[in-house]
Every structure is written in C-alpha cells, then in structure tokens.
Design a protein around this motif. Structure first.
Motif, short mmCIF file in Angstrom:
data_model
loop_
_atom_site.label_atom_id
_atom_site.label_comp_id
_atom_site.label_asym_id
_atom_site.label_seq_id
_atom_site.Cartn_x
_atom_site.Cartn_y
_atom_site.Cartn_z
N ARG A 85 0.81 -1.23 0.00
CA ARG A 85 0.00 0.00 0.00
C ARG A 85 0.84 1.27 0.00
O ARG A 85 0.40 2.31 -0.45
N GLU A 86 2.05 1.18 0.54
CA GLU A 86 2.88 2.37 0.65
C GLU A 86 3.96 2.45 -0.43
O GLU A 86 4.89 3.24 -0.32
N THR A 87 3.84 1.66 -1.49
CA THR A 87 4.87 1.65 -2.52
C THR A 87 4.76 2.85 -3.45
O THR A 87 3.69 3.41 -3.66
N HIS A 88 5.90 3.18 -4.03
CA HIS A 88 5.97 4.28 -5.00
C HIS A 88 5.12 3.97 -6.22
O HIS A 88 4.41 4.84 -6.74
N ILE A 89 5.16 2.73 -6.70
CA ILE A 89 4.39 2.37 -7.90
C ILE A 89 2.91 2.66 -7.70
O ILE A 89 2.25 3.20 -8.60
N LEU A 90 2.39 2.33 -6.54
CA LEU A 90 0.96 2.51 -6.28
C LEU A 90 0.60 3.97 -6.05
O LEU A 90 -0.44 4.44 -6.51
N GLY A 96 -0.24 4.50 -13.91
CA GLY A 96 0.10 4.10 -15.27
C GLY A 96 -0.29 2.67 -15.60
O GLY A 96 -0.72 2.37 -16.72
N MET A 97 -0.13 1.75 -14.65
CA MET A 97 -0.45 0.36 -14.94
C MET A 97 -1.92 0.19 -15.32
O MET A 97 -2.25 -0.59 -16.22
N ALA A 98 -2.80 0.93 -14.65
CA ALA A 98 -4.23 0.83 -14.95
C ALA A 98 -4.59 1.65 -16.18
O ALA A 98 -5.33 1.19 -17.05
N CYS A 99 -4.04 2.86 -16.26
CA CYS A 99 -4.39 3.76 -17.35
C CYS A 99 -3.91 3.24 -18.70
O CYS A 99 -4.66 3.26 -19.68
N LEU A 100 -2.68 2.80 -18.76
CA LEU A 100 -2.07 2.42 -20.04
C LEU A 100 -2.06 0.92 -20.29
O LEU A 100 -1.94 0.50 -21.44
N GLY A 101 -2.19 0.12 -19.24
CA GLY A 101 -2.11 -1.32 -19.42
C GLY A 101 -3.32 -2.10 -19.00
O GLY A 101 -3.38 -3.31 -19.23
N VAL A 138 4.13 -9.89 -8.48
CA VAL A 138 4.30 -9.24 -7.19
C VAL A 138 5.41 -8.20 -7.35
O VAL A 138 6.45 -8.49 -7.96
N CYS A 139 5.19 -7.00 -6.82
CA CYS A 139 6.20 -5.93 -6.86
C CYS A 139 6.64 -5.58 -5.44
O CYS A 139 5.80 -5.36 -4.57
N PHE A 140 7.94 -5.52 -5.23
CA PHE A 140 8.52 -5.08 -3.96
C PHE A 140 9.31 -3.79 -4.20
O PHE A 140 9.84 -3.58 -5.30
N GLU A 141 9.43 -2.97 -3.16
CA GLU A 141 10.21 -1.74 -3.25
C GLU A 141 11.32 -1.77 -2.21
O GLU A 141 11.08 -2.02 -1.03
#
Length: 346
Positions: A85-90, A96-101, A138-141
C-alpha cells in the motif's frame, strides 16, 4: 568552511552533475539507441546487468517508465499486480499500470516495508473463479520511501519471492534506491535481487546522474520490454551523452552512499535532541521523517526554513521528509538540522 545555500533536502533527485561527470558526458561516444548503435548505452546496460547478476538491461528515461515497462511486459490487460500500500508504484506513478495497461493493483499491507506472506495471501483469489482478477506479478520496493527509506534484507526478499514463484507469480523489484539498501546492509546489490525476475534501478537519485534508469532481467524479458519502451514513447537516439553520466555514477557513486546515510543519521539525532519527534526506519538509509506539533506549526516551520535557505517537503500535513545526497555535506547536514530545531522552537 563556508556553507552554500540553499541546502536542498527535498529529494536525492536534485543533485547536479560534478565536473568529472560533465566531462564524461561531453566526451561520450554516441549512436542511435533505437537501432542499438549507441556504444555508451550498450556499455551502461552491460555493466548494470553485471552488477545485478542479470543477463541484460534496458536503458529507460525514468524509474516510473522502468517500472511501468516491467509491469506491462509481465502482465496482460485485466491481470493483477500484488504490491504494498505504501509503494511508490501505487502512490506516485500516476496509475500508469491501470491507465495504459489495464492492469489491476492488488494492495497488501506493508507495515515493515514489504508485504508479508499472510498479507499477500489475503489479496489473492482463486485463479479458477471467474469473479476475481488473476494475479500475475508481485512488486517489492527496496528501499521503501514511504517507510522512511527502510532497507529490506536479501532473506526477506528471497522468502517472499519463493512464495510468489510457488504461486505462479513473477517478481519485480522497484530498486530505485537499491544501492542505498545494499550499502546500508553491507551486501551486494545482486544479492538483493537474485530471486527477482526483473528489477529497476534509478541513476538520478542517490547516484547523482541527471536522468535515466535501467530495467534488468533475462535477455528474453529485455527483448520484450524493448517493445513496451517504444510504445511508451521511450525510444532514444544519441543518448550516450546522458548514459555516460549513468556509467560514471555506477563506477564512482555507489560506495559513497554511506556518507549520505551517516548524514541522515546525524540529522535525526540533532532533531531528536532538539525535542522533535523523529520517525526512525528499522534499517534506515538516506531519509529522515519528523513531525510538527500540528498542521499550522508545520506550515510555519516549512516556510521559515525555506526563507533561510533550507529546503524540504511535507510527506503528510504534519510530517516532513528530509533526504540526504551527494550535494549535502556533513557540515550542511548539521547546519540544516540545527536551523530546523531553532525554527521549531521559535
């Protein structure tokens, strides 16, 4: 020593290229990178892949583009990504992942900097149930920005990656500040990403280059990612002039990250000794978070410090983030912290 103002602690992205980095840029060999003809880019990609123990790398314009390219290479439309929940990607990459992909984020609690296995289990759903999004990644930061620059260990990454792979999920690491984690933990960067299918590292944060990131993975993955980079407008031409800065950064600016960590530690000590509430990460790197008494005093502190040449930002209405970097000396760090304490007391 006479200090130069402003002392800019807003981010480690504000650094300026040093004279040696500028010379490397001016003297760089160049070619057309879309054709694979830029020799400096090719050297940068080879060295980065080697540092991370991966087969290949792809030079991209930014960390956001690197993460998005990775996600779109791993996932198809309507598929899910498990991430903290606290990741930079989110939180900071514009959706971008939702908008473009058309890729769906599945947010898991990450109180310690990484989602735990129970937290990730909780957001997964049966793959054979037509009601649910099927997770693919799965994405980790590492380090985790919103968790105070916390560095996660190779063991923590490995056990979560092993779980993900056992569930048929791929693993991507947002390693924008991966070398900060490696230096803080005293391990090789490759040890932190050995179980990852892809990793993005940023050259324009603690390493001090003016732009650029690298997406590192297998040769096959990088070949497929190159199509996504082009689709995202990331095709680059005679970009060796900035790739040379990235090479200089990788060769000269990794070990010195320890200085930034020590400066951050000292800032935190001075703030705490001055009566301010400092939030310490379990394994800190180059970030310091501290709180004001309330929102109104936070605004006053921020503006008063700016007027005196010490720059930093809020991370919440009553909370600030300070980030050390290669353009902030030990003397400047101490001066900035002392000024903040003085302003807070006034």
């Amino acid at each position: 020593m006479r200090l130069l103002f402003p002392i800019d602690l807003r981010s480690d992205t504000v650094t300026k290229p040093c004279a040696a980095m500028r010379r490397a840029m001016a003297e760089a060999e160049v070619g057309d990178d879309v054709y694979g003809d830029d020799p400096t880019v090719l050297r940068l990609e080879e060295e980065a892949a080697g540092l991370l123990g991966k087969e290949a790398a792809l030079y991209v314009t930014s960390g956001t583009q690197g993460n998005l390219t990775a996600i779109l290479t791993h996932c198809g439309r309507g598929e899910g990504v498990v991430l903290g929940r606290e990741t930079h990607i989110l939180n900071f990459e514009g959706g971008g992942m939702a908008c473009l992909g058309g890729v769906v984020p599945l947010a898991a609690d990450d109180p310690s900097g990484l989602p735990g296995i129970p937290e990730m289990e909780a957001v997964l759903r049966p793959a054979d149930n037509v009601h649910f999004v099927r997770a693919r990644l799965v994405c980790f930061e590492n380090t985790n920005n919103r968790r105070g620059g916390h560095a996660s260990t190779p063991q923590e990454i490995s056990e979560r990656a092993s779980w993900a792979h056992s569930r048929g999920l791929s693993v991507h690491i947002d390693g924008a500040r991966l070398f900060n984690a490696a230096v803080a933990l005293g391990v090789r960067a490759a040890d932190l990403v050995r179980d990852a299918d892809s990793v993005q590292i940023c050259l324009s944060k603690g390493l001090g280059a003016p732009m650029g990131s690298l997406l590192c993975a297998s040769r096959d993955f990088v070949a497929r990612a190159r199509f996504w980079r082009k689709r995202l407008g990331g095709g680059l031409r005679q970009v060796g002039v900035v790739a040379a800065a990235g090479l200089y950064a990788l060769r000269n600016n990794i070990d010195r990250l320890a200085e930034d960590h020590e400066n951050a530690r000292r800032i935190g000590e001075i703030l705490a000794e001055g009566g301010l509430e400092v939030s310490a990460a379990k394994r800190p790197t180059n970030m310091v978070y501290f709180k004001a008494k309330d929102v109104s005093s936070a605004d006053r502190i921020l503006e008063a410090c700016r007027s005196k040449g010490v720059l930093f930002n809020k991370s919440a209405p009553d909370t600030f983030r300070l980030v050390t970097h290669l353009d902030v000396s030990a003397e400047a760090a101490r001066e900035a912290a002392s000024l903040i304490v003085g302003v807070s007391r006034s």
